[in-house]
Motif scaffolding. Structure first.
Motif, short mmCIF file in Angstrom:
data_model
loop_
_atom_site.label_atom_id
_atom_site.label_comp_id
_atom_site.label_asym_id
_atom_site.label_seq_id
_atom_site.Cartn_x
_atom_site.Cartn_y
_atom_site.Cartn_z
N TYR A 74 0.84 -1.19 0.00
CA TYR A 74 0.00 0.00 0.00
C TYR A 74 0.88 1.24 0.00
CZ TYR A 74 1.03 0.48 4.99
OH TYR A 74 1.67 0.65 6.18
N ARG A 75 0.28 2.31 -0.48
CA ARG A 75 0.89 3.63 -0.38
C ARG A 75 -0.26 4.60 -0.19
NH1 ARG A 75 0.47 6.78 -4.95
NH2 ARG A 75 -0.15 5.71 -6.84
N TYR A 76 0.06 5.77 0.30
CA TYR A 76 -1.00 6.76 0.51
C TYR A 76 -0.46 8.16 0.28
CZ TYR A 76 1.10 7.15 5.16
OH TYR A 76 1.98 7.33 6.19
N GLU A 77 -1.40 9.06 -0.02
CA GLU A 77 -1.10 10.47 -0.21
C GLU A 77 -2.00 11.26 0.72
OE1 GLU A 77 -1.98 11.19 -4.32
OE2 GLU A 77 -0.41 9.83 -5.02
N VAL A 78 -1.44 12.26 1.36
CA VAL A 78 -2.20 13.11 2.29
C VAL A 78 -2.35 14.49 1.68
CG1 VAL A 78 -2.25 14.14 4.58
CG2 VAL A 78 -1.32 11.83 4.27
N GLU A 79 -3.57 14.99 1.73
CA GLU A 79 -3.87 16.33 1.24
C GLU A 79 -4.63 17.07 2.33
OE1 GLU A 79 -7.07 18.00 -1.98
OE2 GLU A 79 -5.84 16.29 -2.58
N GLU A 80 -4.15 18.24 2.71
CA GLU A 80 -4.88 19.04 3.71
C GLU A 80 -6.03 19.73 3.02
OE1 GLU A 80 -4.03 21.87 7.52
OE2 GLU A 80 -2.39 21.36 6.18
N VAL A 81 -7.21 19.63 3.60
CA VAL A 81 -8.42 20.22 3.02
C VAL A 81 -8.86 21.37 3.91
CG1 VAL A 81 -10.82 19.77 2.38
CG2 VAL A 81 -9.10 17.98 2.09
N VAL A 82 -9.13 22.49 3.29
CA VAL A 82 -9.62 23.66 4.03
C VAL A 82 -11.14 23.61 4.03
CG1 VAL A 82 -9.69 26.18 4.13
CG2 VAL A 82 -7.61 25.00 3.34
N VAL A 83 -11.72 23.51 5.22
CA VAL A 83 -13.18 23.47 5.35
C VAL A 83 -13.67 24.88 5.65
CG1 VAL A 83 -15.11 22.47 6.62
CG2 VAL A 83 -13.02 21.14 6.26
N GLN A 84 -14.64 25.32 4.85
CA GLN A 84 -15.16 26.68 5.03
C GLN A 84 -16.54 26.66 5.61
OE1 GLN A 84 -14.72 29.00 1.48
NE2 GLN A 84 -12.66 28.28 1.15
#
Length: 84
Positions: A74-84
């Motif tokens: 497995y591999r994974y990617e993390v993305e920060e999401v800005v919640v408005q």
């Protein structure tokens, strides 16, 4: 909030009968240039920020539930999401 994309694939040393079937079907459809097909899983996780280490948490989830680490990588990617 984070969006984590998890990719799970069979290890190279493990036979992939589903991938072989898809490759055979593509060849029968005259896509002879396809030399290999590997089938995997894709998951998206929405994870709230906490005090816990995100990488350690995601690895733990993958190894305990999302991937069978005996036969899968497995591999994974993390993305920060800005919640408005």
């Amino acid at each position: 909030m984070y969006k984590v994309k998890v990719f799970v694939t069979l290890r190279e040393s493990v036979l992939d009968p589903q991938g072989s079937a898809v490759q055979h079907a593509l060849h029968s459809m005259n896509y002879k240039e396809v030399s290999d097909v590997r089938i995997g899983k894709y998951m998206e996780l929405a994870i709230e920020k906490t005090e816990r280490d995100l990488d350690a948490t995601v690895r733990e989830m993958c190894e305990k539930l999302l991937a069978n680490t005996v036969i899968e990588d497995y591999r994974y990617e993390v993305e920060e999401v800005v919640v408005q």
